[in-house]
Design a protein around this motif. Sequence first.
Motif, PDB file in Angstrom:
ATOM      1  N   ARG A 166       0.871  -1.178   0.000  1.00 50.42           N
ATOM      2  CA  ARG A 166       0.000   0.000   0.000  1.00 50.42           C
ATOM      3  C   ARG A 166       0.901   1.219   0.000  1.00 50.42           C
ATOM      4  O   ARG A 166       1.760   1.339   0.864  1.00 50.42           O
ATOM      5  CB  ARG A 166      -0.847  -0.040   1.278  1.00 50.42           C
ATOM      6  CG  ARG A 166      -2.014   0.888   1.299  1.00 50.42           C
ATOM      7  CD  ARG A 166      -2.762   0.766   2.599  1.00 50.42           C
ATOM      8  NE  ARG A 166      -3.974  -0.023   2.492  1.00 50.42           N
ATOM      9  CZ  ARG A 166      -4.260  -1.046   3.273  1.00 50.42           C
ATOM     10  NH1 ARG A 166      -3.409  -1.442   4.182  1.00 50.42           N
ATOM     11  NH2 ARG A 166      -5.397  -1.677   3.127  1.00 50.42           N
TER      12      ARG A 166
ATOM     13  N   ILE B  40       3.015  -4.670   2.774  1.00 52.79           N
ATOM     14  CA  ILE B  40       2.300  -5.199   3.937  1.00 52.79           C
ATOM     15  C   ILE B  40       2.704  -6.652   4.137  1.00 52.79           C
ATOM     16  O   ILE B  40       3.042  -7.075   5.229  1.00 52.79           O
ATOM     17  CB  ILE B  40       0.786  -5.080   3.748  1.00 52.79           C
ATOM     18  CG1 ILE B  40       0.402  -3.641   3.413  1.00 52.79           C
ATOM     19  CG2 ILE B  40       0.058  -5.548   4.986  1.00 52.79           C
ATOM     20  CD1 ILE B  40       0.542  -2.675   4.541  1.00 52.79           C
TER      21      ILE B  40
ATOM     22  N   ASN C 206      -1.197  -6.235  16.305  1.00 52.84           N
ATOM     23  CA  ASN C 206      -1.910  -5.127  15.663  1.00 52.84           C
ATOM     24  C   ASN C 206      -1.170  -4.669  14.421  1.00 52.84           C
ATOM     25  O   ASN C 206       0.025  -4.419  14.455  1.00 52.84           O
ATOM     26  CB  ASN C 206      -1.996  -3.921  16.596  1.00 52.84           C
ATOM     27  CG  ASN C 206      -3.120  -4.033  17.583  1.00 52.84           C
ATOM     28  OD1 ASN C 206      -2.914  -3.962  18.764  1.00 52.84           O
ATOM     29  ND2 ASN C 206      -4.315  -4.227  17.098  1.00 52.84           N
ATOM     30  N   GLY C 207      -1.906  -4.553  13.336  1.00 53.47           N
ATOM     31  CA  GLY C 207      -1.348  -3.901  12.165  1.00 53.47           C
ATOM     32  C   GLY C 207      -0.368  -4.718  11.364  1.00 53.47           C
ATOM     33  O   GLY C 207       0.338  -4.181  10.515  1.00 53.47           O
ATOM     34  N   VAL C 208      -0.289  -6.040  11.553  1.00 54.07           N
ATOM     35  CA  VAL C 208       0.648  -6.803  10.737  1.00 54.07           C
ATOM     36  C   VAL C 208       0.068  -7.120   9.369  1.00 54.07           C
ATOM     37  O   VAL C 208       0.797  -7.470   8.456  1.00 54.07           O
ATOM     38  CB  VAL C 208       1.080  -8.126  11.390  1.00 54.07           C
ATOM     39  CG1 VAL C 208       1.810  -7.867  12.683  1.00 54.07           C
ATOM     40  CG2 VAL C 208      -0.093  -9.028  11.605  1.00 54.07           C
ATOM     41  N   GLY C 209      -1.258  -7.012   9.216  1.00 55.99           N
ATOM     42  CA  GLY C 209      -1.818  -7.228   7.884  1.00 55.99           C
ATOM     43  C   GLY C 209      -2.781  -8.395   7.791  1.00 55.99           C
ATOM     44  O   GLY C 209      -3.024  -8.896   6.696  1.00 55.99           O
ATOM     45  N   LYS C 210      -3.344  -8.810   8.888  1.00 60.77           N
ATOM     46  CA  LYS C 210      -4.282  -9.934   8.844  1.00 60.77           C
ATOM     47  C   LYS C 210      -5.537  -9.565   8.056  1.00 60.77           C
ATOM     48  O   LYS C 210      -5.958 -10.295   7.150  1.00 60.77           O
ATOM     49  CB  LYS C 210      -4.671 -10.328  10.282  1.00 60.77           C
ATOM     50  CG  LYS C 210      -3.497 -10.659  11.171  1.00 60.77           C
ATOM     51  CD  LYS C 210      -3.924 -11.085  12.555  1.00 60.77           C
ATOM     52  CE  LYS C 210      -4.633  -9.997  13.328  1.00 60.77           C
ATOM     53  NZ  LYS C 210      -3.780  -8.809  13.582  1.00 60.77           N
ATOM     54  N   THR C 211      -6.122  -8.437   8.422  1.00 60.03           N
ATOM     55  CA  THR C 211      -7.311  -7.995   7.709  1.00 60.03           C
ATOM     56  C   THR C 211      -7.022  -7.820   6.230  1.00 60.03           C
ATOM     57  O   THR C 211      -7.801  -8.245   5.366  1.00 60.03           O
ATOM     58  CB  THR C 211      -7.790  -6.665   8.312  1.00 60.03           C
ATOM     59  OG1 THR C 211      -8.104  -6.871   9.684  1.00 60.03           O
ATOM     60  CG2 THR C 211      -9.005  -6.151   7.589  1.00 60.03           C
ATOM     61  N   THR C 212      -5.867  -7.215   5.951  1.00 55.73           N
ATOM     62  CA  THR C 212      -5.497  -6.995   4.559  1.00 55.73           C
ATOM     63  C   THR C 212      -5.419  -8.306   3.800  1.00 55.73           C
ATOM     64  O   THR C 212      -5.927  -8.413   2.676  1.00 55.73           O
ATOM     65  CB  THR C 212      -4.141  -6.264   4.521  1.00 55.73           C
ATOM     66  OG1 THR C 212      -4.214  -5.113   5.359  1.00 55.73           O
ATOM     67  CG2 THR C 212      -3.793  -5.849   3.126  1.00 55.73           C
TER      68      THR C 212
ATOM     69  N   GLU D  69     -11.565 -11.648  12.712  1.00 55.81           N
ATOM     70  CA  GLU D  69     -11.828 -11.464  14.141  1.00 55.81           C
ATOM     71  C   GLU D  69     -13.278 -11.774  14.500  1.00 55.81           C
ATOM     72  O   GLU D  69     -14.000 -10.914  15.005  1.00 55.81           O
ATOM     73  CB  GLU D  69     -11.488 -10.048  14.578  1.00 55.81           C
ATOM     74  CG  GLU D  69     -10.104  -9.663  14.116  1.00 55.81           C
ATOM     75  CD  GLU D  69      -9.459  -8.621  14.998  1.00 55.81           C
ATOM     76  OE1 GLU D  69      -9.975  -8.377  16.089  1.00 55.81           O
ATOM     77  OE2 GLU D  69      -8.429  -8.094  14.572  1.00 55.81           O
TER      78      GLU D  69
ATOM     79  N   HIS E  12      -6.179 -12.289  17.391  1.00 52.18           N
ATOM     80  CA  HIS E  12      -5.009 -11.802  18.115  1.00 52.18           C
ATOM     81  C   HIS E  12      -4.405 -12.878  18.989  1.00 52.18           C
ATOM     82  O   HIS E  12      -3.391 -12.670  19.614  1.00 52.18           O
ATOM     83  CB  HIS E  12      -5.390 -10.621  19.019  1.00 52.18           C
ATOM     84  CG  HIS E  12      -5.599  -9.372  18.275  1.00 52.18           C
ATOM     85  ND1 HIS E  12      -6.760  -8.655  18.362  1.00 52.18           N
ATOM     86  CD2 HIS E  12      -4.805  -8.717  17.395  1.00 52.18           C
ATOM     87  CE1 HIS E  12      -6.654  -7.606  17.583  1.00 52.18           C
ATOM     88  NE2 HIS E  12      -5.501  -7.613  16.984  1.00 52.18           N
TER      89      HIS E  12
ATOM     90  N   ARG F 241       5.603  -8.262  11.319  1.00 48.29           N
ATOM     91  CA  ARG F 241       5.926  -7.065  10.562  1.00 48.29           C
ATOM     92  C   ARG F 241       7.234  -7.267   9.836  1.00 48.29           C
ATOM     93  O   ARG F 241       8.227  -7.709  10.433  1.00 48.29           O
ATOM     94  CB  ARG F 241       6.086  -5.894  11.543  1.00 48.29           C
ATOM     95  CG  ARG F 241       5.852  -4.576  10.912  1.00 48.29           C
ATOM     96  CD  ARG F 241       4.421  -4.174  11.176  1.00 48.29           C
ATOM     97  NE  ARG F 241       4.098  -2.918  10.531  1.00 48.29           N
ATOM     98  CZ  ARG F 241       3.578  -2.867   9.318  1.00 48.29           C
ATOM     99  NH1 ARG F 241       3.387  -3.962   8.633  1.00 48.29           N
ATOM    100  NH2 ARG F 241       3.242  -1.707   8.813  1.00 48.29           N
TER     101      ARG F 241
HETATM  102  N1  LIG Z   1      -7.095   2.018   4.646  1.00 47.04           N
HETATM  103  C1  LIG Z   1      -5.810   2.004   4.964  1.00 47.04           C
HETATM  104  N2  LIG Z   1      -4.999   2.956   4.465  1.00 47.04           N
HETATM  105  C2  LIG Z   1      -3.687   2.969   4.742  1.00 47.04           C
HETATM  106  N3  LIG Z   1      -3.081   2.081   5.522  1.00 47.04           N
HETATM  107  C3  LIG Z   1      -3.834   1.116   6.054  1.00 47.04           C
HETATM  108  C4  LIG Z   1      -5.228   1.021   5.814  1.00 47.04           C
HETATM  109  N4  LIG Z   1      -5.706  -0.051   6.456  1.00 47.04           N
HETATM  110  C5  LIG Z   1      -4.660  -0.601   7.087  1.00 47.04           C
HETATM  111  N5  LIG Z   1      -3.527   0.092   6.851  1.00 47.04           N
HETATM  112  C6  LIG Z   1      -2.187  -0.241   7.329  1.00 47.04           C
HETATM  113  O1  LIG Z   1      -1.868  -1.509   6.829  1.00 47.04           O
HETATM  114  C7  LIG Z   1      -1.250  -2.311   7.828  1.00 47.04           C
HETATM  115  C8  LIG Z   1      -2.007  -3.629   7.989  1.00 47.04           C
HETATM  116  O2  LIG Z   1      -3.312  -3.350   8.453  1.00 47.04           O
HETATM  117  P1  LIG Z   1      -4.347  -4.515   8.809  1.00 47.04           P
HETATM  118  O3  LIG Z   1      -5.648  -3.840   9.076  1.00 47.04           O
HETATM  119  O4  LIG Z   1      -4.309  -5.537   7.752  1.00 47.04           O
HETATM  120  O5  LIG Z   1      -3.756  -5.103  10.157  1.00 47.04           O
HETATM  121  P2  LIG Z   1      -4.361  -6.251  11.077  1.00 47.04           P
HETATM  122  O6  LIG Z   1      -3.342  -7.315  11.133  1.00 47.04           O
HETATM  123  O7  LIG Z   1      -5.714  -6.611  10.637  1.00 47.04           O
HETATM  124  O8  LIG Z   1      -4.399  -5.489  12.451  1.00 47.04           O
HETATM  125  P3  LIG Z   1      -5.500  -5.575  13.611  1.00 47.04           P
HETATM  126  O9  LIG Z   1      -5.044  -6.668  14.505  1.00 47.04           O
HETATM  127  O10 LIG Z   1      -5.375  -4.222  14.283  1.00 47.04           O
HETATM  128  O11 LIG Z   1      -6.825  -5.810  12.980  1.00 47.04           O
HETATM  129  C9  LIG Z   1      -1.226  -1.464   9.091  1.00 47.04           C
HETATM  130  O12 LIG Z   1       0.076  -0.974   9.237  1.00 47.04           O
HETATM  131  C10 LIG Z   1      -2.157  -0.333   8.838  1.00 47.04           C
HETATM  132  O13 LIG Z   1      -1.668   0.850   9.396  1.00 47.04           O
END
Ligand SMILES: Nc1ncnc2c1ncn2[C@@H]1O[C@H](COP(=O)(O)OP(=O)(O)OP(=O)(O)O)[C@@H](O)[C@H]1O
Lengths: 222, 222, 212, 212, 245, 52
Positions: D19, D24, D44-50, D161, D193, D210
């Motif tokens: 991104r 990611i 948090n924020g490692v990219g699971k949702t992504t 989640e 988590h 990360r």
């Molecule tokens: N819409 C967005 N625009 C820019 N950066 C984003 C966006 N969504 C997520 N990120 C960044 O991408 C990275 C991965 O985000 P992601 O949501 O996939 O994390 P996650 O593993 O699901 O975290 P969590 O446990 O908080 O849900 C993070 O560093 C976040 O800051």
Amino acid sequence: MGAAIRAMLLRDLRLIWRKRGDALQPVLFALLVVVLFALGIDTHSGAMAQAAPAVIWLAALLSGLLALDALFRGDAEDGSLEQWLLSPQPLAMLVAVRVFTHWMTTALPIIVVSPLLGELLHLPHAQLPMLIGSLLLGTPLLSLIGAVVAALTVGIRRAGALLALIALPLYVPILVFGAGSVVAAAQGLDASGALLILAAMLAMSLVVAPVVAAIALRIGWR
Amino acid sequence: MGAAIRAMLLRDLRLIWRKRGDALQPVLFALLVVVLFALGIDTHSGAMAQAAPAVIWLAALLSGLLALDALFRGDAEDGSLEQWLLSPQPLAMLVAVRVFTHWMTTALPIIVVSPLLGELLHLPHAQLPMLIGSLLLGTPLLSLIGAVVAALTVGIRRAGALLALIALPLYVPILVFGAGSVVAAAQGLDASGALLILAAMLAMSLVVAPVVAAIALRIGWR
Amino acid sequence: MSHPSEPALLSVHGLGFSRNDETIFSSLHFTVARGEALLVQGGNGVGKTTLLRVLAGLLPADSGELRMDGGDLDHARRAAAFAYLGHLPGHKGDLTASENLEVSCGLLGRRPDRRIEAALDRVGLSGYDDQLARHLSAGQKKRLSLARLWLSPAPLWLLDEPYANLDLDGIELVNQLIRAHLDDGGTALVTTHGAYAAPPVRTRQLLMARAP
Amino acid sequence: MSHPSEPALLSVHGLGFSRNDETIFSSLHFTVARGEALLVQGGNGVGKTTLLRVLAGLLPADSGELRMDGGDLDHARRAAAFAYLGHLPGHKGDLTASENLEVSCGLLGRRPDRRIEAALDRVGLSGYDDQLARHLSAGQKKRLSLARLWLSPAPLWLLDEPYANLDLDGIELVNQLIRAHLDDGGTALVTTHGAYAAPPVRTRQLLMARAP
Amino acid sequence: MHPLVRWFHQLGSPPYFDRFAARWAPWCHGIGAVAMAIALWLALFRVPADYQQGDAFRILYVHVPMAWMSMAVYLGMAIYAAIALVWRIKLAEILAMACAPIGALYTAVTLATGSIWGKPMWGTWWDWDPRLTTELLLLFLYLGVIGLYAAIEDRRQAARAAGFLAVVGVVLLPIIKFSVTWWNSLHQGSTISLTGPSHMDASMQLPLWLMVIGIHAWFVGALLARARADNLRREIGKAWIAETA
Amino acid sequence: MNYQGYVIAAYAIFMLAILWDWLAPKLQIARARREAKLRARRDATRKGEVHS
Ligand SMILES: Nc1ncnc2c1ncn2[C@@H]1O[C@H](COP(=O)(O)OP(=O)(O)OP(=O)(O)O)[C@@H](O)[C@H]1O
Ligand code: HEM
Ligand SMILES: Nc1ncnc2c1ncn2[C@@H]1O[C@H](COP(=O)(O)OP(=O)(O)OP(=O)(O)O)[C@@H](O)[C@H]1O
Ligand SMILES: [Mg+2]
Ligand SMILES: [Mg+2]
């Protein structure tokens, strides 16, 4: 696919019914634009009647523009849009249904009250059928082309003014033929050409715009 | 208190500078309204020039209306508003600063380009000073009164159309005296009365509106 | 609850709040003295956030009386005495971390003995001064809010779930800040689900439960 | 990772996503077979949702290849095979619980052997059929989303989640649903988590961290 | 691999493109500046005044090339955008988005110089003539593309959305043009006609063509420079920038 | 008729625009460079401290 269309239609109709107060907003807005214009101009000079088609078209267009942001925004914010994108149904078809119900709640009421708007601006009665006809052909076009723009900006949080900026140039042909046809008829010229062109544009947009809007949705929704 | 005003002003100016692209949107919108009106009307009939003051006023008013939602919305959504409410500073003063910067970014640019808008609509040059004068007195009024409405609706999520419906009736007197003064001057009548009334309304609003808006904010923000 | 010998910094008598005629809480009594913290605990939706917002004056109470240092609590005194950390960060995403703190110091005041750079340092954000707030991660945003609190001259902190979004380091940081604040003669009201560690200070507990 | 003898339902080779040129994740490899679940874990924020959104096709992958049952994964196959439960509920607040399920059955299809009322029952929402979705509590909304999943004919569940917002009963419910789905020959990708109980089924783990 | 294809792939690598643009942009600017300087000198001091328009006719030498460029740049932007959309080539995205501000600038100059020319010729700064109207709408299209690109946080998604708009706009441009022309012909014949100097003397033509060549070179230079800036902005934080800086 | 003013105005606008066309990307490049440098320095200070 029939089931999906039915489900979408039913959903939108139910939602409209549950929030039927909101459905009045576009028509009230158009009314206010017309009233404000009438208040700002010298009503006895004849200029008002001459400007009437332009102002009524402008009112319909601006009020459609204001409502445009709501076309996909609600579905985007609550996650429905994601489910559309993941659905095995063709997205263009879902978009088409959505645009149809949106037109019905935002543009149709304005067309219904357009005789009133014309009366307020002293529009000669002879021009009224032309006005209504051009609105009937033109406003679906506004909704269809607006859908493409709304889809492109669906990922942006407060898109209002940007949406307007992008949509208005695309609206120009519609306005030119729509309001132009009324003006032409008023001058005793043949306006059927303008209406025919509007109809042709509408027919084409009906096929093309939902597909383009569907592509735009996939691009616009992160 | 001086420190608080300075902090708020600096904050808003910095924010405007960081998002300077957005500052163009109101003026572009006003330009678009004017263009669309011109496209919808027979430009050679003289009606356009007669309607010009009303249309330019309408454009300024609508574009201010579109921007109105952003007056407190951003601060409400990110929690800044809560901090204002909790601050020992008088809320009316913070509101006044906010309204001032908002007027500077939304209305002032339109006043600056109003000669251009007049030219587009073939507004007679003699009417231009009157138009600018009435806009200079009228648009701060629009912002101040709009602030009360924006404050009242700040707790509602998509207030756009509702905001417009509440604000427009309040705007009617301003429009009547504002555009009316230009029309009167065009007819060779004495327009100083209308301007004086506008000035009086502005003086009163400058004192009253921030206080009322502050009360409305406390009510509107659950 | 027992009353300490010193006059309580904040005492609450018979506080009640209802929303759309649904009673969220009613006739709540408690006191907090300088140097002690009050933990507000309870499950989802019992009204912890609501209580803090009522205390802060963001929501109007239905009934009840608030007193501070034995005196009445009018708007000006409340504004000078309370600092609130809620669910919303209260930063502008397009300002940098230190610009945001400048704004809040302008609006909320600043303890004369604390500086913006030092506060950023204190919450572990040194080096992030000129990063735009919207480019901070969720945990860093929370830390920025904590820096605002740290700079504020208000003796009474209202903290709504300060531990949420933070990793273990961050939880420890919150506890340190609360402890230092209490040692300075301040007070903190902290809501929590009970899943996180409480600050190692003299605490009272307010257990809330859903009205039947 | 070892390859099971049966062809994997989903296999992912060299998947990468970035991104704004911030990577990611890159060159991710894994496979999931029918009857097993994949737990995607990380802070948090490692990219699971992504990752889940890329798999669902909501975000475009930068590189990599997805295969399903050994074949290519085009748009139509993906839409028929994947059901996604993300952070957004995907209900209209002004429709009732059962109306919402009608809509999703219309759009996403319905397993012929499952009925809407039965699904509401299954997730503990019996009696709430006629309640508007916006009047449901956060946990009940989550349950409604689970009912949508339960009705969907898709064999592959992407659950982001699923345990969040739920109380202990709810967590148990998610585990039961996943187990039943896997027993039917389905597959589930679950992000967490790690703080919650994992479902008592055959699982693989994907630990994300990360990139340095 | 064909050398050309390989070169194109190489060009797509950000550090390589940075070096490429840094090398060639000054050359384009230089050629453009020399050509335009000669053209301007000829146009201002060498070409005789028009017997009808007098000196005002000299505005042609800045107005017409800019008007042509305003449309050509849009076409270029749409082509780059289409390439970017179909093949997802990042460099094409960057180039398309670099075209937008340049095109908007040229369009604004066309409008300004046209207005200035119109005042002495037609007695008005502006009229709702089809050509003028479409040029104004072209400016709005450019501004829409720029605004959309700026409004989306993710650069690649922003480029795709704005590029999509550019492509849609190119489809609509002829429709707009056609509609505005058609609408205008409804009314009494326009009092204005853009009477081009149809029988231009060769000495009068030379500065025009020099100008056209110069502005093209200048545009390529500006495009490379702007694309380089965007490329750098996207790569802030990458190691190679620290190395070259 | 004397149109000199108009000609000068048109040419001035043209020259200004051309100059801006040359200057704007230069400024942007310089700003990007500066930001990259700042970022590098910031990352360096951040790496120095113990990270959560
Ligand atoms: N819409 C967005 N625009 C820019 N950066 C984003 C966006 N969504 C997520 N990120 C960044 O991408 C990275 C991965 O985000 P992601 O949501 O996939 O994390 P996650 O593993 O699901 O975290 P969590 O446990 O908080 O849900 C993070 O560093 C976040 O800051
Ligand atoms: C705001 C006002 C004006 C605008 C927006 C404008 C716009 C344009 C555009 C878009 C073109 C390119 C058209 C094409 O090649 O298809 C053009 C060309 C031209 N314009 Fe203008 N113009 C304006 C005023 C004028 C005036 C006042 C004159 C002279 C009286 C003029 C003379 C010309 C000439 C000679 C050409 C080249 C003709 C050709 O290529 O066929 N323009 N203008
Ligand atoms: N804006 C609102 N409008 C209507 N009802 C609300 C609103 N905010 C909260 N409620 C309701 O008021 C009750 C108390 O909410 P509150 O946010 O105070 O709970 P809480 O104890 O803070 O819960 P949590 O642990 O989830 O933060 C809940 O039942 C909730 O549904
Ligand atoms: Mg809470
Ligand atoms: Mg996540």
